[in-house]
Design a protein around this motif. Structure first.
Motif, PDB file in Angstrom:
ATOM      1  N   ASP A   1       0.768  -1.236  -0.119  1.00 13.34           N
ATOM      2  CA  ASP A   1      -0.009  -0.101   0.062  1.00 13.34           C
ATOM      3  C   ASP A   1       0.864   1.191   0.120  1.00 13.34           C
ATOM      4  O   ASP A   1       1.811   1.320   0.779  1.00 13.34           O
ATOM      5  N   ALA A   2       0.493   2.243  -0.719  1.00 10.38           N
ATOM      6  CA  ALA A   2       1.231   3.342  -0.900  1.00 10.38           C
ATOM      7  C   ALA A   2       1.394   4.188   0.400  1.00 10.38           C
ATOM      8  O   ALA A   2       2.327   4.702   0.507  1.00 10.38           O
ATOM      9  N   SER A   3       0.436   4.134   1.212  1.00 12.47           N
ATOM     10  CA  SER A   3       0.587   4.646   2.660  1.00 12.47           C
ATOM     11  C   SER A   3       1.611   4.246   3.481  1.00 12.47           C
ATOM     12  O   SER A   3       2.287   4.970   4.062  1.00 12.47           O
TER      13      SER A   3
ATOM     14  N   GLU B   1      -9.994  11.291  -3.109  1.00 11.22           N
ATOM     15  CA  GLU B   1      -9.554  12.494  -3.684  1.00 11.22           C
ATOM     16  C   GLU B   1     -10.585  13.203  -4.627  1.00 11.22           C
ATOM     17  O   GLU B   1     -10.995  12.167  -5.363  1.00 11.22           O
TER      18      GLU B   1
ATOM     19  N   ARG C   1      -9.716   5.501  -4.775  1.00 12.91           N
ATOM     20  CA  ARG C   1      -8.995   6.481  -4.448  1.00 12.91           C
ATOM     21  C   ARG C   1      -9.418   7.817  -4.799  1.00 12.91           C
ATOM     22  O   ARG C   1      -9.269   8.870  -4.228  1.00 12.91           O
TER      23      ARG C   1
ATOM     24  N   LYS D   1      -1.126  19.007  -0.909  1.00 18.10           N
ATOM     25  CA  LYS D   1      -1.540  18.339  -2.263  1.00 18.10           C
ATOM     26  C   LYS D   1      -2.264  19.491  -2.975  1.00 18.10           C
ATOM     27  O   LYS D   1      -3.024  20.207  -2.669  1.00 18.10           O
TER      28      LYS D   1
ATOM     29  N   GLY E   1       2.779  16.120   2.059  1.00 15.59           N
ATOM     30  CA  GLY E   1       1.547  15.846   2.553  1.00 15.59           C
ATOM     31  C   GLY E   1       0.796  17.062   2.005  1.00 15.59           C
ATOM     32  O   GLY E   1      -0.528  16.888   1.889  1.00 15.59           O
TER      33      GLY E   1
ATOM     34  N   TYR F   1       4.226   2.673   2.259  1.00 12.99           N
ATOM     35  CA  TYR F   1       5.613   2.972   1.549  1.00 12.99           C
ATOM     36  C   TYR F   1       6.058   4.538   2.208  1.00 12.99           C
ATOM     37  O   TYR F   1       7.057   4.680   2.364  1.00 12.99           O
ATOM     38  N   HIS F   2       5.159   5.254   1.775  1.00  8.68           N
ATOM     39  CA  HIS F   2       5.300   6.689   2.158  1.00  8.68           C
ATOM     40  C   HIS F   2       5.635   6.969   3.664  1.00  8.68           C
ATOM     41  O   HIS F   2       6.025   8.084   3.817  1.00  8.68           O
ATOM     42  N   ALA F   3       5.067   6.216   4.497  1.00  8.69           N
ATOM     43  CA  ALA F   3       5.119   6.386   5.771  1.00  8.69           C
ATOM     44  C   ALA F   3       6.742   5.862   6.214  1.00  8.69           C
ATOM     45  O   ALA F   3       7.118   6.127   7.389  1.00  8.69           O
TER      46      ALA F   3
END
Length: 154
Positions: free
Chosen positions: A15-17, A99, A73, A50, A48, A19-21
């Protein structure tokens, strides 16, 4: 370091979240660091945030590379956000964890996607591999990460 920073190696379907965390140096961070340490710090401070352009680019990226995730998403708001109905729709989209994109942006994303689908070389390059492949490693004592848009099985 995050509590989940024990990831190492190649990870498909992460999950991208997650990865980004991961608090690791990334290609984007390196690009900023090469400008100057101040640029890197400013980039970290902005993480963070956007912009409309960033949401559009991310939506198009998802539409092409992760089409099965797109409707999870993103959601289109066809209503004028200056109206009560438009504001309510925007709140519903946000509450669903999606989004918001405009109908005009969705039209553009769809048209751009059709262009890629109609381009033989692009279509071939996006066949036989995996999108959004995460890689975690340590380089010279620095925890690093990257996320390939698309990685061919070759």
């Amino acid at each position: 370091m995050n509590t989940i920073a024990n990831l190492n190696g190649i990870s498909h379907g992460l999950d991208a979240s997650i990865y980004h965390a991961q608090e690791r140096l990334s290609a984007s961070g390196i690009k900023e660091m090469l400008k100057s340490p101040a640029h890197y710090q400013a980039w970290l401070d902005r993480k963070g945030e956007k912009s409309i352009a960033l949401v559009f680019g991310s939506a198009f990226h998802c539409y092409v590379l992760e089409p099965e995730e797109f409707n999870k998403r993103y959601a289109v708001n066809t209503l004028d956000k200056r109206t009560k109905a438009g504001k309510k729709r925007a709140e519903e989209i946000a509450a669903a964890g999606q989004e918001e994109i405009s109908a005009e942006d969705m039209d553009s994303i769809g048209a751009m996607g059709c262009t890629i689908d109609g381009h033989g070389t692009a279509t071939e390059l996006l066949r036989g591999g995996n999108s959004e492949v995460s890689v975690f490693t340590e380089l010279h004592g620095v925890h690093a990460k990257c996320r390939a848009d698309y990685l061919s099985d070759d």
